[in-house]
Design an enzyme around this catalytic site. Sequence first.
Site, mmCIF file in Angstrom:
data_model
loop_
_atom_site.group_PDB
_atom_site.id
_atom_site.type_symbol
_atom_site.label_atom_id
_atom_site.label_comp_id
_atom_site.label_asym_id
_atom_site.label_seq_id
_atom_site.Cartn_x
_atom_site.Cartn_y
_atom_site.Cartn_z
ATOM 1 N N HIS A 35 55.999 132.598 40.856
ATOM 2 C CA HIS A 35 56.385 133.199 42.138
ATOM 3 C C HIS A 35 56.579 134.709 41.988
ATOM 4 O O HIS A 35 56.052 135.501 42.793
ATOM 5 C CB HIS A 35 57.671 132.537 42.633
ATOM 6 C CG HIS A 35 58.230 133.134 43.891
ATOM 7 N ND1 HIS A 35 58.070 132.548 45.128
ATOM 8 C CD2 HIS A 35 58.961 134.262 44.113
ATOM 9 C CE1 HIS A 35 58.665 133.290 46.052
ATOM 10 N NE2 HIS A 35 59.223 134.336 45.454
ATOM 11 N N GLU A 36 57.319 135.121 40.965
ATOM 12 C CA GLU A 36 57.596 136.549 40.786
ATOM 13 C C GLU A 36 56.339 137.318 40.389
ATOM 14 O O GLU A 36 56.162 138.478 40.785
ATOM 15 C CB GLU A 36 58.704 136.744 39.744
ATOM 16 C CG GLU A 36 60.031 136.100 40.109
ATOM 17 C CD GLU A 36 60.571 136.544 41.463
ATOM 18 O OE1 GLU A 36 60.319 137.705 41.853
ATOM 19 O OE2 GLU A 36 61.241 135.736 42.134
ATOM 20 N N HIS A 85 56.594 137.042 50.764
ATOM 21 C CA HIS A 85 56.983 135.651 50.942
ATOM 22 C C HIS A 85 56.145 134.972 52.019
ATOM 23 O O HIS A 85 55.701 135.604 52.977
ATOM 24 C CB HIS A 85 58.469 135.554 51.291
ATOM 25 C CG HIS A 85 59.359 135.749 50.111
ATOM 26 N ND1 HIS A 85 60.628 136.282 50.201
ATOM 27 C CD2 HIS A 85 59.158 135.491 48.796
ATOM 28 C CE1 HIS A 85 61.169 136.327 49.000
ATOM 29 N NE2 HIS A 85 60.294 135.860 48.131
ATOM 30 N N CYS A 119 64.494 133.452 45.576
ATOM 31 C CA CYS A 119 64.070 134.764 45.098
ATOM 32 C C CYS A 119 64.947 135.840 45.722
ATOM 33 O O CYS A 119 65.437 135.685 46.843
ATOM 34 C CB CYS A 119 62.606 134.986 45.459
ATOM 35 S SG CYS A 119 61.978 136.644 45.104
ATOM 36 N N HIS A 148 54.647 138.300 43.474
ATOM 37 C CA HIS A 148 55.177 139.546 44.039
ATOM 38 C C HIS A 148 54.625 140.756 43.291
ATOM 39 O O HIS A 148 54.230 141.758 43.901
ATOM 40 C CB HIS A 148 56.700 139.570 43.949
ATOM 41 C CG HIS A 148 57.388 138.675 44.928
ATOM 42 N ND1 HIS A 148 57.020 138.579 46.251
ATOM 43 C CD2 HIS A 148 58.449 137.825 44.774
ATOM 44 C CE1 HIS A 148 57.806 137.724 46.874
ATOM 45 N NE2 HIS A 148 58.685 137.250 46.001
#
Length: 527
Positions: free
Chosen positions: A213-214, A223, A86, A217
Site C-alpha cells: 500500500h505504501e 487512496h 494509513c 503512494h
Amino acid sequence: MDWQQLWLAFLLPMTVSGRALGPTEKEAVLDYLLQYGYLQKPLEGADDFRLEDITEALRTFQEASGLPISGQMDDATRARMKQPRCGLEDPFNQKSLKYLLLGHWRKKNLTFRIFNVPSTLSLPRVRAALHQAFKYWSSVAPLTFREVKAGWADIRLSFHGRQSLYCSNTFDGPGKVLAHADIPELGSIHFDKDELWTEGTYQGVNLRIIAAHEVGHALGLGHSRYTQALMAPVYAGYQPFFKLHPDDVAGIQALYGKRSPETRDEEEETEMLTVSPVTAKPGPMPNPCSGEVDAMVLGPRGKTYAFKGDYVWTVTDSGPGPLFQISALWEGLPGNLDAAVYSPRTRRTHFFKGNKVWRYVDFKMSPGFPMKFNRVEPNLDAALYWPVNQKVFLFKGSGYWQWDELARTDLSRYPKPIKELFTGVPDRPSAAMSWQDGQVYFFKGKEYWRLNQQLRVAKGYPRNTTHWMHCGSQTPDTNSSTGDVTPSTTDTVLGTTPSTMGSTLDIPSATDSASLSFSANVTLLGA
C-alpha cells in the site's frame, strides 16, 4: 482544541448505540475528519464550522467506506474510524470511485533500501515481504525495483516509534496509524515500529500488504474509494493469496503504462538484484555534531550536504542525516575535499581538491572530469554560489576569486581581499554557501557566520556549528570520553559495517518533512 469548545456540545447531535456522544468522543470524530481531509478547518473564525459541512464530511467518509450514508455518527461509522489505517489523507471530494493520482517518477528503474527491521520479524522475512510488496506493482507496470544496501536509494523504508525525532508525523503506538509515505521523487516510507508486524498469519499487522500500500503512494497513487482495493485507506487484514484490485492496476498503469508481456520474463530475473555496499575501506567516521567540515553545499534536490573526510551527510531541521561514503553518492569522487559548490544556474556541482576539479550533474560525473584547475591557487578553502550575480566565489587564505562558469573569466585581477566584500568573515574559512533563506554563510572550526544583505556579519554571530547542524538536545547519546555514538540492541539497522559509531541514521525526504532515525540501542549489521 480551543476552537472546538465553543460549539462542540451544540453542533454535533451524534449518537452511538442510542446514547449521545460526549465532548471527548465528538472531538475525536472531528479530529479524524480534519486529519484525513474530510473536513477543512475554517480559514477565518475559530467557531465557524457549519453543521452542513460536518454532515457532508461524514457522508463522504461513509460513502468512501462503503457504509450506509446518513451524515450522522453511528455505530458502523465509529467502528470504521477506529480501524487501523494509513496515515495519509483521503482527498475524496468527487463522486467517482476512480483511483486518485498524486504524481509520478520520471524514471521507471528505481532503487530501494531497507534501513531497519521490527523486533517481531527476522531480517530475511522482512526482506522477503518487502520484495513481494514491490513485485505486486512491477508485475503489472513497466517498473523495476532494485534493492541497495548502502548509499542513496530512491525509496527508503524504515520503522519508527512514538518519539522519533526525524519523522515529522510521529506514530501513535499500536493500532490507528500503521504507516505513511511520501509522494513520488521524495521516497520515504515509514512504518510504526510499535505494531505487531507479522507475515503468514492472521494475527498482528501484515507487513507485506501494508508495505505494498505504501509503495503505491510512493509511486504516485492516492487512496481508493473501493474498500477492497489495496489503496483503500483502511487496513483490510491478512490476505494469503493477495492480488491487486482492478482499480489498483488501472491507477498504476495510468501513471506508467502497461507492462509489456514480452519483456516480463527478462525483467523478472533482474528487478530484485541487490547492490552491495562500497567495499573500499573509508577513513575514520566523523561525528557531525563536533569538529569542522571540509565543505558545505546546498545541492541537487534542495538538500544541504556536509562533507568531512570520506563521508557526507545531509543537514535537516531535525538534525544530521546518515553518514555515507562520498563515493557511494558521487561515484569517482574522492574524500577529504577542499571545497564544493552547487550552481542553480547550470545545475552543476563542482568539487575541488588540490589542483583538480570534478563536475557532476545531479550525481553523475560529467565527461572529461576530473580535470586540472590551474586558474586559481590549489588547495582552496571554500566556495559558494552567489545568486545576486550568478557567479561562483572561490576562497583561499585571505583572498577570493570570482568565476563565471559560462564565460571566459579574467582572473588576473584576483585574488582580492575577502574582507573588502564580506565584512567580518574570517580568513581561511573551511566552508561557505548561499542557503535557501537567501543568506550567505561561512564556516570555520566549530563556528559559523551569517551575513546580512549588506554582506556584513549579522548580529549574534558567530555561533556554534552544532546549532547549524540542529544537534543540541537532539544529539544522540555519546560516549563522554570518545564522542562516539553509543550503540545498543533494540532495533536492527541495515547497510552499515559493525561499528560503535553512527547509530543515528537518517534519510530525509526532499522536503525534510519525513526523515528516518533509529534511537539509541541499535545493533549495526553488515550488509
